[in-house]
Motif scaffolding. Structure first.
Motif, PDB file in Angstrom:
ATOM      1  N   MET A  77      14.873   3.896 -58.923  1.00 25.89           N
ATOM      2  CA  MET A  77      15.368   3.529 -60.229  1.00 25.89           C
ATOM      3  C   MET A  77      15.349   1.998 -60.346  1.00 25.89           C
ATOM      4  N   SER A  78      14.793   1.509 -61.443  1.00 25.79           N
ATOM      5  CA  SER A  78      14.711   0.061 -61.636  1.00 25.79           C
ATOM      6  C   SER A  78      16.088  -0.500 -61.977  1.00 25.79           C
ATOM      7  N   LEU A  79      16.194  -1.804 -61.861  1.00 25.37           N
ATOM      8  CA  LEU A  79      17.460  -2.475 -62.144  1.00 25.37           C
ATOM      9  C   LEU A  79      17.872  -2.256 -63.593  1.00 25.37           C
ATOM     10  N   LEU A  80      16.917  -2.329 -64.500  1.00 26.81           N
ATOM     11  CA  LEU A  80      17.215  -2.164 -65.920  1.00 26.81           C
ATOM     12  C   LEU A  80      17.738  -0.758 -66.213  1.00 26.81           C
ATOM     13  N   GLU A  81      17.138   0.260 -65.597  1.00 26.34           N
ATOM     14  CA  GLU A  81      17.607   1.641 -65.772  1.00 26.34           C
ATOM     15  C   GLU A  81      19.027   1.786 -65.241  1.00 26.34           C
ATOM     16  N   ARG A  82      19.259   1.190 -64.089  1.00 27.85           N
ATOM     17  CA  ARG A  82      20.592   1.254 -63.478  1.00 27.85           C
ATOM     18  C   ARG A  82      21.627   0.547 -64.351  1.00 27.85           C
ATOM     19  N   LEU A  83      21.248  -0.603 -64.897  1.00 26.96           N
ATOM     20  CA  LEU A  83      22.154  -1.332 -65.795  1.00 26.96           C
ATOM     21  C   LEU A  83      22.465  -0.515 -67.039  1.00 26.96           C
ATOM     22  N   ASN A  84      21.439   0.157 -67.589  1.00 26.47           N
ATOM     23  CA  ASN A  84      21.656   0.983 -68.780  1.00 26.47           C
ATOM     24  C   ASN A  84      22.617   2.133 -68.491  1.00 26.47           C
ATOM     25  N   GLN A  85      22.431   2.792 -67.343  1.00 25.98           N
ATOM     26  CA  GLN A  85      23.332   3.887 -66.973  1.00 25.98           C
ATOM     27  C   GLN A  85      24.764   3.381 -66.785  1.00 25.98           C
ATOM     28  N   ASP A  86      24.897   2.264 -66.084  1.00 26.82           N
ATOM     29  CA  ASP A  86      26.231   1.711 -65.834  1.00 26.82           C
ATOM     30  C   ASP A  86      26.871   1.207 -67.126  1.00 26.82           C
ATOM     31  N   MET A  87      26.038   0.734 -68.046  1.00 25.76           N
ATOM     32  CA  MET A  87      26.567   0.268 -69.329  1.00 25.76           C
ATOM     33  C   MET A  87      27.141   1.451 -70.116  1.00 25.76           C
ATOM     34  N   LYS A  88      26.433   2.553 -70.107  1.00 28.03           N
ATOM     35  CA  LYS A  88      26.929   3.756 -70.796  1.00 28.03           C
ATOM     36  C   LYS A  88      28.242   4.225 -70.171  1.00 28.03           C
ATOM     37  N   GLN A  89      28.290   4.192 -68.840  1.00 30.32           N
ATOM     38  CA  GLN A  89      29.508   4.614 -68.146  1.00 30.32           C
ATOM     39  C   GLN A  89      30.671   3.671 -68.470  1.00 30.32           C
ATOM     40  N   ALA A  90      30.403   2.391 -68.533  1.00 33.51           N
ATOM     41  CA  ALA A  90      31.448   1.410 -68.861  1.00 33.51           C
ATOM     42  C   ALA A  90      31.957   1.639 -70.282  1.00 33.51           C
ATOM     43  N   MET A  91      31.052   2.018 -71.173  1.00 34.20           N
ATOM     44  CA  MET A  91      31.466   2.326 -72.555  1.00 34.20           C
ATOM     45  C   MET A  91      32.371   3.550 -72.571  1.00 34.20           C
ATOM     46  N   ARG A  92      31.971   4.578 -71.823  1.00 31.83           N
ATOM     47  CA  ARG A  92      32.795   5.793 -71.759  1.00 31.83           C
ATOM     48  C   ARG A  92      34.171   5.497 -71.178  1.00 31.83           C
ATOM     49  N   ASN A  93      34.213   4.629 -70.165  1.00 31.48           N
ATOM     50  CA  ASN A  93      35.475   4.289 -69.499  1.00 31.48           C
ATOM     51  C   ASN A  93      36.265   3.215 -70.249  1.00 31.48           C
ATOM     52  N   LYS A  94      35.679   2.693 -71.320  1.00 33.03           N
ATOM     53  CA  LYS A  94      36.285   1.599 -72.084  1.00 33.03           C
ATOM     54  C   LYS A  94      36.603   0.399 -71.188  1.00 33.03           C
ATOM     55  N   ASP A  95      35.678   0.128 -70.280  1.00 30.71           N
ATOM     56  CA  ASP A  95      35.801  -1.000 -69.349  1.00 30.71           C
ATOM     57  C   ASP A  95      35.075  -2.203 -69.957  1.00 30.71           C
ATOM     58  N   LYS A  96      35.807  -2.971 -70.753  1.00 27.73           N
ATOM     59  CA  LYS A  96      35.205  -4.072 -71.512  1.00 27.73           C
ATOM     60  C   LYS A  96      34.635  -5.161 -70.605  1.00 27.73           C
ATOM     61  N   GLN A  97      35.314  -5.446 -69.503  1.00 28.80           N
ATOM     62  CA  GLN A  97      34.864  -6.513 -68.594  1.00 28.80           C
ATOM     63  C   GLN A  97      33.499  -6.167 -67.989  1.00 28.80           C
ATOM     64  N   THR A  98      33.382  -4.969 -67.422  1.00 30.40           N
ATOM     65  CA  THR A  98      32.107  -4.546 -66.819  1.00 30.40           C
ATOM     66  C   THR A  98      31.017  -4.493 -67.875  1.00 30.40           C
ATOM     67  N   LEU A  99      31.342  -3.966 -69.027  1.00 28.26           N
ATOM     68  CA  LEU A  99      30.385  -3.869 -70.122  1.00 28.26           C
ATOM     69  C   LEU A  99      29.871  -5.254 -70.512  1.00 28.26           C
ATOM     70  N   SER A 100      30.763  -6.204 -70.600  1.00 30.02           N
ATOM     71  CA  SER A 100      30.394  -7.574 -70.963  1.00 30.02           C
ATOM     72  C   SER A 100      29.437  -8.189 -69.932  1.00 30.02           C
TER      73      SER A 100
END
Length: 148
Positions: A1-24
């Motif tokens: 998995m490329s870095l960009l794909e991993r970032l996209n997945q983690d970004m979605k998870q951060a949105m679901r978790n309402k983790d504003k710091q990680t999302l930012s």
């Protein structure tokens, strides 16, 4: 998995978790990757180029952390520590001190360096080997120690 794909997945998870710091932080890294891609005129960055961008982002935050600590801005220090922790998740595993020292000694031997005047030659050969796996200042200190 490329870095960009991993970032996209983690970004979605951060949105679901309402983790504003990680999302930012993830958004900032994605923007940096995109800016680098535009600057280089490529559609996609190589792994090495992605690592360069990540390393730059991490270094900027570490430098800022040092400045904020000196200025006594504890409110900003905690925030930056969190950002650094998020970024380190995407970095390759760091070399241990022993592994790093071994690589430094091998490189000094390879380039036949004997004095501090040849430090540039050693660092030029060494940094591509440890890119993203060791802090440049630590590498520099080790090289100086072994060349003195």
């Amino acid at each position: 998995m490329s870095l960009l794909e991993r970032l996209n997945q983690d970004m979605k998870q951060a949105m679901r978790n309402k983790d504003k710091q990680t999302l930012s932080v993830i958004r900032m890294v994605k923007a940096s990757l995109q800016n680098e891609s535009i600057k280089l005129g490529n559609d996609e960055l190589s792994e090495e180029q992605e690592l360069t961008v990540l390393t730059r982002e991490l270094k900027q935050r570490k430098d800022s952390l040092h400045e904020f600590k000196e200025a006594g801005r504890d409110d900003l220090v905690e925030n930056l520590n969190n950002e650094i922790n998020v970024l380190q998740v995407y970095m390759p595993e760091q070399l241990s001190n022993e592994e790093l020292e071994t690589i430094v000694l091998q490189t000094i031997e390879e380039v036949n360096a004997t004095s501090k005047q040849e430090m540039g030659k050693v660092m030029g050969a060494l940094m591509p080997k440890v890119k993203g796996k060791a802090d440049g200042t630590e590498v520099n200190k080790l090289v100086q120690k072994h060349l003195s």
